[in-house]
Design an enzyme around this catalytic site. Structure first.
Site, mmCIF file in Angstrom:
data_model
loop_
_atom_site.group_PDB
_atom_site.id
_atom_site.type_symbol
_atom_site.label_atom_id
_atom_site.label_comp_id
_atom_site.label_asym_id
_atom_site.label_seq_id
_atom_site.Cartn_x
_atom_site.Cartn_y
_atom_site.Cartn_z
ATOM 1 N N GLU A 206 0.835 -1.215 0.000
ATOM 2 C CA GLU A 206 0.000 0.000 0.000
ATOM 3 C C GLU A 206 0.863 1.257 0.000
ATOM 4 O OE1 GLU A 206 -0.807 -2.717 1.967
ATOM 5 O OE2 GLU A 206 -2.374 -3.166 0.526
ATOM 6 N N THR A 262 3.956 -7.884 -2.243
ATOM 7 C CA THR A 262 4.859 -8.155 -1.119
ATOM 8 C C THR A 262 4.582 -9.522 -0.495
ATOM 9 O OG1 THR A 262 3.366 -6.832 0.229
ATOM 10 C CG2 THR A 262 5.385 -5.777 -0.524
ATOM 11 N N ASP A 327 -7.065 -5.608 -2.971
ATOM 12 C CA ASP A 327 -6.213 -6.010 -1.849
ATOM 13 C C ASP A 327 -6.384 -7.504 -1.559
ATOM 14 O OD1 ASP A 327 -4.353 -5.866 0.169
ATOM 15 O OD2 ASP A 327 -5.738 -5.065 1.665
ATOM 16 N N VAL A 566 -4.966 -4.594 11.815
ATOM 17 C CA VAL A 566 -5.562 -3.604 10.916
ATOM 18 C C VAL A 566 -7.051 -3.398 11.188
ATOM 19 C CG1 VAL A 566 -6.114 -5.227 9.036
ATOM 20 C CG2 VAL A 566 -5.650 -2.827 8.498
ATOM 21 N N CYS A 635 -5.031 4.813 11.018
ATOM 22 C CA CYS A 635 -4.731 4.533 12.426
ATOM 23 C C CYS A 635 -5.853 4.955 13.368
ATOM 24 C CB CYS A 635 -3.446 5.235 12.852
ATOM 25 S SG CYS A 635 -1.982 4.544 12.063
ATOM 26 N N HIS A 636 -6.606 6.005 13.019
ATOM 27 C CA HIS A 636 -7.613 6.529 13.947
ATOM 28 C C HIS A 636 -9.027 6.145 13.548
ATOM 29 C CE1 HIS A 636 -4.786 8.704 16.468
ATOM 30 N NE2 HIS A 636 -4.134 9.018 15.361
#
Ligand code: CA
Length: 709
Positions: A206, A262, A327, A566, A635-636
């Site tokens: 990402e 990856t 994804d 996540v 993150c939030h």
């Protein structure tokens, strides 16, 4: 045949001073810690007391033949010991247990060695990852474990180092950087060791990176080979002939975007065929319109690739999701098994990747044997057995301006939580997520250096605030433990969960399957029918893969607990589907008649919303929403609803003072992993984000008041 060895920690010093001790020695006094070689790993079933590699044995079935704890006596299973951790982010590690010592990792890439019988600390190691590297992690600062070889342990750190530790002391023997620090790579996966080579990949699809997997000499730290999973700039020489072929499946200027692919989790060695199977991640950015604008399969994203372990040379591949744009990684647990299918003995790989299909693949050739959806999906109607390709539905590639939700979404129908296979039942135990996602293309691709580059309109994907629509979406979000028959390609039984993101699974010779839950329990089920037999209140969400071993002749079941990853970081309100759990990071170890108890959790006062009035213009709030979803939601939480791992900004005391700017644009909270966004955001940008958070806080306040009426 090797006997079980029970090494007391105090004997380690003796072991060190003993010279010329051989790994084949059966005397505890001459054994050195983590004395692992090929013979021990290949013959792991002769040592069921131990859990010597990530998936217990090279086949990564995670099945333990131990039989002391059974479906008949599991009701007497009790806590033997627990060990409190000093990190409070997601815990995803599978411990190793070798000759009475447990080695595991925690958030922030720390390593611990405990006495496996008592939980007493032997040593710990902190690689001191800079907290500010966290901004490069798509999915929390997690780590999934270490590998052991010849007296050493191997750790991949979040900031891209491979570290060898002396198993006896935890002191570093060597360290090497596996990444270019100018690119936003992270390591969260466990290394594997094959014939003296440490194999490690990385994450970052990402974040604009190009995927690869590398092998390092376990003794000297020298890199032996590297295999890139996507082709680089075609104006430069290709690293291998296969990449020249792969480049023909890409269009546009993909190398400028990194391309992704990856190898962030599953890496499996097959001693029978001497092949290494790697699970390759999603394309980067997700949206293929930007990455490879004229389409193409984009090899080797979302593929299993077989390599020669000595050289890294390509052998075969099977691409599960050609032209991937959701994804849909293929990094999930790869299991080696020998099955009888249609009267033929087949050497297979079992795979349940994010895209929702269960694949049985001939592991000698990469040929597809069968594929069936293991839960509800709507992006494809099946897999064409002639071509091995998915039959996509019209909504799959999100062509519409107002797209329908695609199922599964980026969380995947199955993510990193390890699945397992019991040769006793012939069933695969999969922690399944049922969560869709509204994918929409933005008009342009905007590269960001301190946020993920999905190439997706995250405002369109955000949770709507109309209560009826919100409830309808929440009702579709579920999870389950599925027992899957890979030969019949059908579900044998399932346990419904309130929500997704439940734990990895562990089947045992005692007729049991263990799994932790997002709701905060650690549980045991009958392996053949899913009957619930035992449950322990773990005080926190349990995600990691459990292990079992014996110490001093007694069987233990252990699991690293602690909520995060996540899902609670980014999913907002959806992440409360199984209830609101806290993160209490620990190792829990159980045995029959274990008598330990967890201390009661301290009460926490429910925070109260007290936002300043929302006075900004609709345009400013809209701008703030765009920026919040792009830079802050990773993150939030989606639409400013935190899943509890990081601060919920709606409750922030900085909504009406300048500290907000010191945090967002300065580096006031850098020790917590909050970087400065000064290079990406202006002060008016930061102010607009705050106006959006104030708007959301007021909106939440009104909704809470309406509900309480
Ligand atoms: Ca990904």
């Amino acid at each position: 045949m090797r006997t079980r060895r029970f090494v007391l920690p105090t004997l380690f010093i003796v072991a060190l001073s003993a010279t010329g001790c051989k790994s084949t020695s059966q005397s505890p006094t001459s054994a050195k810690p983590a004395d692992i070689d090929s013979a021990r790993l290949i013959n792991a079933d002769r040592e069921p007391a131990n859990w010597m590699t990530h998936g217990r044995s090279y086949d990564e079935q995670r099945f333990s033949p131990l039989t002391q704890i059974t479906y008949k006596n599991v009701s007497q299973l009790g806590l033997a010991w627990f060990y409190d951790l000093d990190t409070h982010r997601g815990q995803e590690s599978t411990p190793l247990v070798i000759d009475g010592v447990m080695y595991f990792t925690t958030a922030w890439s720390k390593v611990f060695a405990l006495n496996a019988a008592t939980g007493a600390l032997l040593w710990s190691y902190d690689p001191k990852v800079s907290p500010e590297w966290a901004v490069n992690a798509c999915c929390d600062v997690v780590n999934r474990g270490v590998a052991a070889w010849n007296g050493k342990l191997f750790l991949g750190t979040l900031d891209g180092r491979l570290v060898a530790l002396e198993a006896v002391t935890g002191k570093p023997a060597w360290e090497t950087l596996t990444i270019d620090r100018n690119s936003r790579y992270t390591i969260t996966g466990a290394p594997r060791v094959v014939k003296g080579k440490v194999i490690i990949g990385n994450g970052g699809a990402e974040m604009g990176v190009r995927g690869y997997v590398s092998a390092y000499d376990a003794e000297t730290s020298k890199m032996v080979w590297r295999f890139y999973t996507v082709p680089g700039d075609p104006s430069k020489p290709f690293e291998s002939p296969i990449l020249e072929k792969a480049a023909k499946t890409w269009t546009g200027e993909w190398w400028k975007y990194g391309g992704g692919g990856t190898v962030w989790d599953s890496i499996v060695y097959d001693p029978e065929l001497d092949l290494l199977y790697i699970g390759v991640g999603n394309g980067g950015p997700w949206n293929q319109r930007f990455r490879s604008p004229q389409g193409g399969d984009n090899l080797f994203v979302s593929s299993i690739v077989a390599l020669k372990p000595d050289t890294g040379e390509y052998v075969w591949h099977y691409q599960e999701t050609p032209g991937e744009m959701w994804d849909f990684t293929a990094t999930q647990t790869i299991i080696i098994a020998n099955l009888n299918i249609d009267g033929r003995a087949r050497k297979v790989l079992l795979h349940a990747p994010k895209n929702g299909f269960f694949y049985v693949i001939d592991r000698a050739t990469g040929a597809l044997i069968s594929a069936k959806p293991y839960t509800y999906i709507n992006w494809a109607s099946g897999v064409d057995m002639k071509t091995g390709r998915p039959i996509e539905t019209p909504i799959a590639r999100y062509p519409d301006a107002d797209p329908a939700p695609v199922v599964p979404g980026p969380l995947g129908a199955h993510s990193w939580q390890p699945m397992s296979y019991s040769p006793l039942t012939g069933l695969v135990y999969i922690p399944v997520n049922d969560v869709g996602f509204k994918y929409k293309s933005p008009e342009h691709f905007a590269e960001k250096h301190l946020a993920p580059n999905y190439g997706i309109d995250l405002v369109a994907a955000g949770m709507p605030q109309d209560p009826k629509i919100k409830q309808a979406i929440l009702n579709t979000v579920k999870g389950k433990l599925v027992a899957w028959d890979p030969v019949q390609q059908k579900q044998a039984w399932a346990v419904e969960r309130l929500g997704p993101w439940n734990g990895g699974t562990l089947p045992t010779g005692g007729g049991l399957v263990f799994e932790g839950t997002a709701g905060g329990n650690f549980e045991a089920y009958r392996d053949d029918n899913g009957e619930k037999l035992w449950s322990f209140a773990a005080q926190t969400g349990v995600m990691a893969g459990p292990v079992t071993y014996t110490a001093n002749g007694e069987q233990y079941v252990a699991v690293v607990v602690g909520w995060g990853g996540v899902f609670p970081l980014v999913a907002g309100e959806v992440s409360f589907k199984s209830g609101r759990v806290r993160n209490v990071s620990r190792v829990l170890a159980f045995k029959i008649a274990g008598k330990a108890t967890l201390p009661a959790l301290p009460e926490v006062e429910e925070p109260r919303l007290n936002p300043p009035p929302s006075t900004a213009s609709t345009a400013t709030i809209r701008q703030g929403e765009q920026l919040f979803q792009r830079y802050c939601s990773t993150c939030h939480g989606d639409v400013a609803v935190s899943g509890g791992i990081t601060p919920d900004l709606r409750y922030s005391s900085t909504l009406n003072n300048d500290q907000w700017f010191y945090i967002v644009l300065g580096r006031m909270l850098k020790s917590n992993g909050m970087v400065s966004f000064a290079k990406e955001l202006s002060r008016p940008d930061a102010a607009a984000i705050r106006e959006y958070v104030i708007f959301r806080a007021n909106q939440t306040f009104e909704q809470q008041r309406a509900t309480n009426k």
